[in-house]
Design a protein around this motif. Structure first.
Motif, PDB file in Angstrom:
ATOM      1  N   PHE A 283       0.810  -1.214   0.000  1.00 24.68           N
ATOM      2  CA  PHE A 283       0.000   0.000   0.000  1.00 24.68           C
ATOM      3  C   PHE A 283       0.847   1.269   0.000  1.00 24.68           C
ATOM      4  CE2 PHE A 283      -2.475  -3.480   1.684  1.00 24.68           C
ATOM      5  CZ  PHE A 283      -3.628  -3.391   0.915  1.00 24.68           C
ATOM      6  N   LEU A 284       2.111   1.150  -0.366  1.00 28.83           N
ATOM      7  CA  LEU A 284       2.923   2.346  -0.578  1.00 28.83           C
ATOM      8  C   LEU A 284       2.400   3.105  -1.791  1.00 28.83           C
ATOM      9  CD1 LEU A 284       6.544   0.973   0.023  1.00 28.83           C
ATOM     10  CD2 LEU A 284       4.973   1.977   1.674  1.00 28.83           C
ATOM     11  N   GLY A 285       1.979   2.377  -2.816  1.00 29.71           N
ATOM     12  CA  GLY A 285       1.386   3.000  -3.997  1.00 29.71           C
ATOM     13  C   GLY A 285      -0.094   2.722  -4.127  1.00 29.71           C
ATOM     14  N   LEU A 286      -0.501   1.523  -3.776  1.00 31.50           N
ATOM     15  CA  LEU A 286      -1.918   1.134  -3.868  1.00 31.50           C
ATOM     16  C   LEU A 286      -2.692   1.835  -2.754  1.00 31.50           C
ATOM     17  CD1 LEU A 286      -3.842  -0.825  -5.396  1.00 31.50           C
ATOM     18  CD2 LEU A 286      -3.267  -2.539  -3.662  1.00 31.50           C
ATOM     19  N   ASN A 287      -3.592   2.717  -3.134  1.00 34.28           N
ATOM     20  CA  ASN A 287      -4.319   3.538  -2.157  1.00 34.28           C
ATOM     21  C   ASN A 287      -5.478   2.739  -1.560  1.00 34.28           C
ATOM     22  OD1 ASN A 287      -5.631   5.470  -0.654  1.00 34.28           O
ATOM     23  ND2 ASN A 287      -5.780   6.969  -2.302  1.00 34.28           N
ATOM     24  N   PRO A 288      -5.420   2.441  -0.246  1.00 38.31           N
ATOM     25  CA  PRO A 288      -6.497   1.648   0.356  1.00 38.31           C
ATOM     26  C   PRO A 288      -7.766   2.439   0.651  1.00 38.31           C
ATOM     27  CG  PRO A 288      -4.886   2.225   2.031  1.00 38.31           C
ATOM     28  CD  PRO A 288      -4.355   2.750   0.722  1.00 38.31           C
ATOM     29  N   LYS A 289      -7.724   3.761   0.519  1.00 38.70           N
ATOM     30  CA  LYS A 289      -8.913   4.563   0.818  1.00 38.70           C
ATOM     31  C   LYS A 289     -10.004   4.285  -0.210  1.00 38.70           C
ATOM     32  CE  LYS A 289      -6.750   8.406   3.276  1.00 38.70           C
ATOM     33  NZ  LYS A 289      -6.516   9.876   3.324  1.00 38.70           N
ATOM     34  N   GLY A 290     -11.097   3.714   0.251  1.00 42.94           N
ATOM     35  CA  GLY A 290     -12.195   3.397  -0.645  1.00 42.94           C
ATOM     36  C   GLY A 290     -11.948   2.179  -1.507  1.00 42.94           C
ATOM     37  N   LEU A 291     -10.853   1.473  -1.271  1.00 38.89           N
ATOM     38  CA  LEU A 291     -10.527   0.293  -2.067  1.00 38.89           C
ATOM     39  C   LEU A 291     -11.235  -0.926  -1.476  1.00 38.89           C
ATOM     40  CD1 LEU A 291      -8.665  -0.656  -4.460  1.00 38.89           C
ATOM     41  CD2 LEU A 291      -7.039  -1.360  -2.689  1.00 38.89           C
ATOM     42  N   LYS A 292     -12.082  -1.543  -2.276  1.00 40.26           N
ATOM     43  CA  LYS A 292     -12.885  -2.682  -1.805  1.00 40.26           C
ATOM     44  C   LYS A 292     -12.971  -3.732  -2.900  1.00 40.26           C
ATOM     45  CE  LYS A 292     -15.938   0.503   0.740  1.00 40.26           C
ATOM     46  NZ  LYS A 292     -17.342   0.991   0.894  1.00 40.26           N
TER      47      LYS A 292
END
Length: 450
Positions: A283-292
């Motif tokens: 998650f350094l690049g993959l944005n977990p905000k709103g990621l589902k």
């Protein structure tokens, strides 16, 4: 039955130095760096990010520009060992340094040209880089007796950084075009589909021209490897199908959880969440905000994982010295015995600063308390020329003298994502990544806008 973290996933992170004892202080002692008093929170974040960046800038390999594995000697390989995954983190740190003007843009461009030019000529195996390279020659340095070929997890961490760099260095001039072109060539030549081992329903961690598939590590979740499946699905020339994600990654006896620990529900993974790098590296690049996706809300997953880790350290059931509200964070790092993947179910009394500091996006209040404690209260023991040293144990009166690329990099990157979201914006702007996420059934606010 409670699981110990002695799985193939974690063996890979420990094998490089599990048996290695801490270096003697006389040989690897840290250079003391003065503590600046009465800093605001923002100024302290500046100091920590900038000082930590020196690991990649000042200590980067002079020939390749890549990140050295660690500040003390790795086994008997000397100072030439560079790490591909840690270099991906270092590339992201370089972008932060340029953005914050710690270095000039020209310096950042020249370092990136050096890095991509070296990587393009370095050993690769069906497009995948090995875990370790010789930073002078570009030849593989084996990570284990049969680990002398491609490592797709380390390659995924590297490409996570390279794709951010491709998006960032976007000027229409010869040097920046060269950066983008060379990254594009390497990205296009990465044969993710080869690593399904003849079309099986999972990605396999390693392949070697000398040992083939002998290591036999199918990558099952939930752990630090999610980015590997996302990038494999995102590839245009050699992609994997969505079935590989659903039948491989999402099928294991430690994928789904759903239980509650210290009042926080954990959708996925081991009980108590495992080491904190699970919620950080991918998650350094993959944005977990709103990621589902159909399995989890990844902001909930990562935030609750961090909160459980914090709550466990405050609870401190083993009564280790120093643990508490201001001193928390269990993850893989050096320790007084060598190296281990520390977690609530594998707690040796070792606090690793990168754990709490790389959790800043998820637990800003608790991470800031830890940062102030590490800097002001323990700084004379753990603060040095490249930021905070790797780990410490007050119960054992042990303080590391070492710095590791894979621990220093996330501090810079995740603090920046907390402050500005810079690396999240860059990585999620990649059209291939958005396509890969859609293919795997992910939802994200970024995808919805396109």
């Amino acid at each position: 039955m409670k699981k110990l973290f002695i799985t193939p996933v974690l063996i890979l992170f420990a094998v490089c130095c599990f048996a290695q004892k801490a270096a003697k202080k006389a040989e690897d002692g840290i250079k003391p760096v003065g503590i600046i008093k009465n800093l605001t929170d923002s100024a302290l974040l500046d100091v920590v990010q900038r000082q930590t960046f020196r690991y990649f800038w000042d200590f980067g390999h002079p020939v390749s520009g890549l990140a050295r594995e660690r500040s003390n000697t790795s086994f008997d390989y000397g100072n030439e060992v560079v790490t591909t995954g840690g270099s991906g983190f270092g590339i992201m740190a370089l972008i932060v340094a340029d953005s914050r003007k710690w270095i000039t843009h020209e310096q950042a461009v020249d370092r990136m040209v050096k890095i991509v030019s070296f990587l393009y000529k370095a050993d690769a195996f069906h497009g995948a880089f090995p875990h370790w390279l010789n930073g002078e020659t570009g030849k593989v340095i084996r990570f284990g007796r049969k680990d002398d070929g491609g490592d797709i997890v380390e390659s995924a961490y590297l490409f996570q950084g390279l794709l951010c760099a491709r998006q960032y260095f976007n000027a229409d001039d010869p040097k920046e075009r060269r950066i983008r072109d060379m990254i594009g060539w390497m990205w296009g030549e990465m044969e993710w589909s080869w690593y399904t081992r003849d079309g099986r329903d999972a990605l396999y961690w390693h392949w070697s021209p000398n040992n083939g598939w002998a290591m036999n590590f199918p990558i099952h979740g939930f752990n630090e490897c999610l980015i590997t499946y996302v990038l494999a699905a995102s590839a245009e020339r050699y992609p994997v199908s969505a079935d590989v994600y659903h039948r491989g990654w999402a099928q294991s006896d430690f994928f789904k959880n759903g239980k509650t620990f210290y009042g926080f529900k954990l959708p996925l993974g081991f009980d108590y969440g495992g080491p904190l790098f699970f919620s950080q590296y991918s998650f350094l690049g993959l944005n977990p905000k709103g990621l589902k996706d159909e399995y989890a809300d990844y902001w909930e997953q990562n935030k609750n994982h961090s909160l459980i880790n914090h709550a466990y350290c405050v609870d401190n059931p083993k009564k280790f010295k120093g643990y508490g509200e201001n001193c928390w964070g269990l993850t893989a790092s050096d320790n007084f015995e060598g190296y281990n993947a520390h977690s609530p179910t594998n707690d040796l009394g070792v606090i690793t600063p990168t754990a709490a500091l790389s959790a800043f996006p998820y637990t800003p209040e608790y991470s800031m308390k830890a940062l102030r404690h590490f800097y002001y209260d323990l700084g004379d023991k753990i603060w040095g020329e490249y930021g905070f040293t790797d780990a410490f144990s007050e119960s054992h009166n042990w303080y590391a003298n070492s710095y590791l690329a894979i621990d220093q990099g996330p501090i810079i990157v995740m603090i920046e994502n907390y402050r500005t979201g810079l690396l999240w914006k860059l990585f999620m702007s990649c059209p291939e990544v958005q396509g890969g996420l859609k293919k795997l059934g992910f939802e994200s606010p970024v995808i919805a806008k396109n």
